[in-house]
Design a protein around this motif. Structure first.
Motif, PDB file in Angstrom:
ATOM      1  N   THR A  92       0.835  -1.205   0.000  1.00  0.00           N
ATOM      2  CA  THR A  92       0.000   0.000   0.000  1.00  0.00           C
ATOM      3  C   THR A  92       0.871   1.258   0.000  1.00  0.00           C
ATOM      4  N   PHE A  93       0.629   2.134  -0.992  1.00  0.00           N
ATOM      5  CA  PHE A  93       1.446   3.355  -1.049  1.00  0.00           C
ATOM      6  C   PHE A  93       0.656   4.537  -1.588  1.00  0.00           C
ATOM      7  N   ARG A  96       0.722   7.978   0.693  1.00  0.00           N
ATOM      8  CA  ARG A  96       1.954   8.729   0.461  1.00  0.00           C
ATOM      9  C   ARG A  96       1.760   9.701  -0.708  1.00  0.00           C
ATOM     10  N   ARG A 127       3.766   8.306   9.139  1.00  0.00           N
ATOM     11  CA  ARG A 127       4.841   7.354   9.420  1.00  0.00           C
ATOM     12  C   ARG A 127       6.210   8.020   9.272  1.00  0.00           C
ATOM     13  N   PHE A 130       8.272   8.661   5.927  1.00  0.00           N
ATOM     14  CA  PHE A 130       7.759   9.532   4.854  1.00  0.00           C
ATOM     15  C   PHE A 130       8.332  10.939   4.955  1.00  0.00           C
ATOM     16  N   VAL A 246      -0.882  -0.651  -7.021  1.00  0.00           N
ATOM     17  CA  VAL A 246      -0.570  -1.926  -7.672  1.00  0.00           C
ATOM     18  C   VAL A 246       0.950  -2.106  -7.754  1.00  0.00           C
ATOM     19  N   SER A 247       1.399  -3.278  -7.303  1.00  0.00           N
ATOM     20  CA  SER A 247       2.830  -3.573  -7.380  1.00  0.00           C
ATOM     21  C   SER A 247       3.019  -5.015  -7.813  1.00  0.00           C
ATOM     22  N   PRO A 253       3.092  -0.704 -12.789  1.00  0.00           N
ATOM     23  CA  PRO A 253       2.646  -0.588 -11.398  1.00  0.00           C
ATOM     24  C   PRO A 253       2.401   0.878 -11.055  1.00  0.00           C
ATOM     25  N   GLY A 254       1.651   1.149 -10.005  1.00  0.00           N
ATOM     26  CA  GLY A 254       1.418   2.542  -9.619  1.00  0.00           C
ATOM     27  C   GLY A 254       0.133   2.688  -8.830  1.00  0.00           C
TER      28      GLY A 254
ATOM     29  N   SER B  85       6.850  -6.896  -2.152  1.00  0.00           N
ATOM     30  CA  SER B  85       6.976  -6.380  -3.517  1.00  0.00           C
ATOM     31  C   SER B  85       8.442  -6.116  -3.856  1.00  0.00           C
ATOM     32  N   MET B  89      11.014  -8.098  -6.579  1.00  0.00           N
ATOM     33  CA  MET B  89      11.670  -7.345  -7.639  1.00  0.00           C
ATOM     34  C   MET B  89      13.200  -7.250  -7.438  1.00  0.00           C
ATOM     35  N   ALA B 124       6.562   1.439   1.797  1.00  0.00           N
ATOM     36  CA  ALA B 124       5.442   2.003   1.026  1.00  0.00           C
ATOM     37  C   ALA B 124       5.942   2.600  -0.282  1.00  0.00           C
ATOM     38  N   SER B 125       6.785   1.829  -0.933  1.00  0.00           N
ATOM     39  CA  SER B 125       7.287   2.227  -2.245  1.00  0.00           C
ATOM     40  C   SER B 125       7.187   1.035  -3.180  1.00  0.00           C
ATOM     41  N   CYS B 126       6.119   0.258  -2.990  1.00  0.00           N
ATOM     42  CA  CYS B 126       5.974  -1.041  -3.645  1.00  0.00           C
ATOM     43  C   CYS B 126       5.828  -0.947  -5.165  1.00  0.00           C
ATOM     44  N   GLY B 127       5.273   0.154  -5.660  1.00  0.00           N
ATOM     45  CA  GLY B 127       5.073   0.309  -7.097  1.00  0.00           C
ATOM     46  C   GLY B 127       6.347   0.691  -7.823  1.00  0.00           C
ATOM     47  N   THR B 128       7.358   1.074  -7.051  1.00  0.00           N
ATOM     48  CA  THR B 128       8.642   1.477  -7.628  1.00  0.00           C
ATOM     49  C   THR B 128       9.746   0.616  -7.020  1.00  0.00           C
ATOM     50  N   GLU B 140      14.372   4.672  -5.857  1.00  0.00           N
ATOM     51  CA  GLU B 140      13.393   3.668  -6.284  1.00  0.00           C
ATOM     52  C   GLU B 140      13.766   3.031  -7.625  1.00  0.00           C
TER      53      GLU B 140
END
Lengths: 428, 155
Positions: A92-93, A96, A127, A130, A246-247, A253-254, B85, B89, B124-128, B140
């Motif tokens: 989950t991002f 952010r 958190r 961040f 989405v990862s 992803p994004g 994630s 990767m 919390a940087s799973c998409g990158t 990232e």
């Protein structure tokens, strides 16, 4: 992002230059709801939010307006809003991005919620990792004070509101609402027994609402356009839009904003550009790693809303979608999760503190040395003994994946059994 | 130890934001870590006195949260995300690469004090993914080659 800008509630400013400044926010319709807000009675604001069907976007999906209505009316105590920006659920991002790209939208939402529940003080618990998000929201709060949008007599009205950004320091559990309160009060971030619920006895013993960043960020739209406009998106039981993070093994992803009810297969194949390297889909975690897993077959029919997820024996959770391809070993995945939950257990409850570590050690042994049939039974039994037996749901957050992984991917576990001629060994 | 004049001022402002002194413990500890890079026993006693808390309460809070350093770390504190994630990767290959290149293990600092290495849970940087943090900054979509470039710039 989705192509049709008209579809968007939360992400309309994503990608705009300096979208995080008050200037750009106002030029694009920001702080417009305030006049309307002060022309309404607080109870009418709560009713409008109830009518919109907005559900908490942090994971549990509890109706936001209903939660607010639990704040006792005739109590001579301060009331508080805590915005949960402790986004830590693996996969989950989205929060952010909301904090980095549109912090003023959150502030406008905070004003709306505080007015509705009668709070004069709000804390944004963000958190610790961040850094950019922290600087953006902190700067936005300072800017709002300077412009008279926060503080005494905000917007020239007879109403005051203080907002404080409070930085966490690295503990997943502080995203659990009562742990967040313990942490904010200056203690270890350990969850508390409910009831009493925070709406009655919350921060510093006072009535408190805790809502996720995404939930609060949806409020300006709802107030500006009305509950009916918001309900035009989504399904009957899951109105509105939601952010999906989405990862994993997809081409793009994004973070994507979609109306609830959107098909999972279209999220993967259309929105995210399909599977990476043309590999086949194996499994999807739909709502952050605490949620039971979906198979590729489940993904053919499941849609992104609360009721369809329930029908597929999982939950929408935080909308953290982790996509896995055919090469992934589900036992290896589960061990990654068990390490996470064992590391993040706060240590208060024995079933969680001991259970998460036990499961982790077993999975490591199965991967390194091979397992036995009885190990699988024991993993299920342990999970069963952890579920619902602790103060918060961290134990359940590992138990649910364990049970669902074993149920839906039994062959992956069998591959690691010692009595197999070609038992798989993984060096971890 | 004592706060710098600037931090003293920040601390006084902090106290106005909470109804109790105790609630200011996390931001106060952040000020300490900002000033010294880590939180010593002496600092915990100092914070206890400032906030009317016992040193053991301060210790219990400091040790509960992973981001507070109880000993000095290198000039560049490299934290590699190891959760799902990022792991899928290639986070493990980043860790191996860093260990070989810096000749240190997780939890260690290079002899010249420039780099510390550790793994952390989800950033919390799973998409990158895979993602790492060096001090406060996220890096990232990393590969070992990209990492080499970043390290060269920092060295």
């Amino acid at each position: 992002m989705t192509d049709n800008k008209d579809n968007l509630v939360l992400t309309t400013r994503f990608g705009l230059e300096k979208s995080y400044t008050a200037d750009v926010y106002q030029k694009t319709g920001g702080y417009k709801s305030i006049d309307k807000l002060f022309s309404m009675k607080p109870d009418d604001v709560i009713e409008e939010v109830k009518k919109s069907g907005l559900r908490g976007r942090g994971g549990a999906g509890f109706a936001a307006g209903l939660k607010w209505s639990f704040i006792p009316k005739n109590v001579d105590k301060p009331k508080y809003l805590c915005v949960n920006a402790d986004e830590s659920e693996p996969g989950t991002f989205k929060d952010r991005y909301l904090l980095e790209d549109d912090p003023h939208q959150l502030i406008e939402g905070i004003i709306i919620c505080c007015y509705a529940i009668g709070a004069e003080s709000a804390y944004v618990y963000i958190r610790g990792e961040f850094d950019l998000a922290y600087r953006r929201i902190e700067e936005a709060v300072q800017e709002a004070y300077q412009k008279g949008y926060l503080g005494k007599n905000l917007f020239g009205k007879n109403y005051k509101l203080d907002v404080t950004v409070h930085r966490g320091a690295g503990a997943y559990i502080c995203g659990e609402e009562t742990a967040l309160l313990s942490s904010l009060e200056g203690n270890k971030g350990q969850p508390r027994i409910k009831p009493p619920f925070p709406a009655v006895v919350g921060l510093f013993g006072c009535p408190t609402i805790i809502n996720n960043v995404e939930t609060i960020s949806a409020l300006p739209y709802i107030l500006n356009n009305g509950a009916d406009a918001y309900k035009k998106f989504g399904t009957e039981k899951s109105p509105g839009t939601k952010l999906f993070s989405v990862s994993g093994h997809v081409n793009k992803p994004g973070v994507y904003e979609l109306p609830l009810g959107y098909p999972m297969k279209d999220l993967i194949n259309k929105v995210c550009g399909g599977m990476k390297d043309g590999k086949a889909l194996k499994a999807v975690i739909p709502g952050g790693t605490s949620m039971p897993i979906l198979t590729a077959k489940d993904c053919e029919t499941v849609t992104l809303d609360y009721e369809s997820m329930t029908a597929h024996q999982t939950m929408l959770g935080s909308g953290g979608v982790i996509v896995m391809n055919e090469d992934v070993d589900m036992v290896w995945v589960l061990r990654n999760l068990s390490r996470f939950y064992a590391h993040e257990s706060c240590g208060q409850c024995t079933p969680c503190r001991e259970g998460t570590g036990w499961i982790d050690k077993m999975l490591v042994r199965i991967l390194r040395e091979g397992g036995e049939e009885k190990d699988i039974a024991l993993l299920n039994e342990l999970s069963d003994n952890m579920m619902g037996k602790t103060i918060c749901v961290l134990a359940d957050s590992l138990s649910m994946p364990v049970i669902s992984f074993i149920k839906k991917f039994p062959d992956d576990f069998r591959r690691h059994l010692k009595n197999r001629p070609q038992a798989v060994r993984v060096g971890i | 130890m004592e706060f710098t004049a600037d931090n003293k001022k920040k601390f006084d402002t902090l106290l106005t934001r909470y109804p109790t002194k105790k609630a200011a413990i996390l931001p106060t500890l952040w000020l300490v870590q900002g000033q010294y890079g880590f939180i010593s026993d002496e600092a915990m006693e100092y914070v206890g006195k400032l906030l009317d808390l016992s040193p053991v309460h301060v210790l219990s809070v400091v040790t509960f949260y992973t981001m507070f350093n109880r000993k000095p770390v290198g000039k560049h504190h490299i934290q590699v995300c190891r959760t799902l994630s990022c792991a899928m990767m290639g986070a493990d290959s980043l860790v191996d690469h860093l260990k070989t290149k810096l000749k240190i293990n997780e939890g260690e600092t290079t002899r010249d004090g420039k780099f510390s290495l550790c793994t952390v849970e989800c950033l919390a940087s799973c998409g990158t993914a895979p993602a790492i943090m060096i001090n406060e900054a996220y890096h990232e979509n990393l590969t070992p080659a990209k990492l080499d470039k970043i390290l060269a710039e920092l060295a």
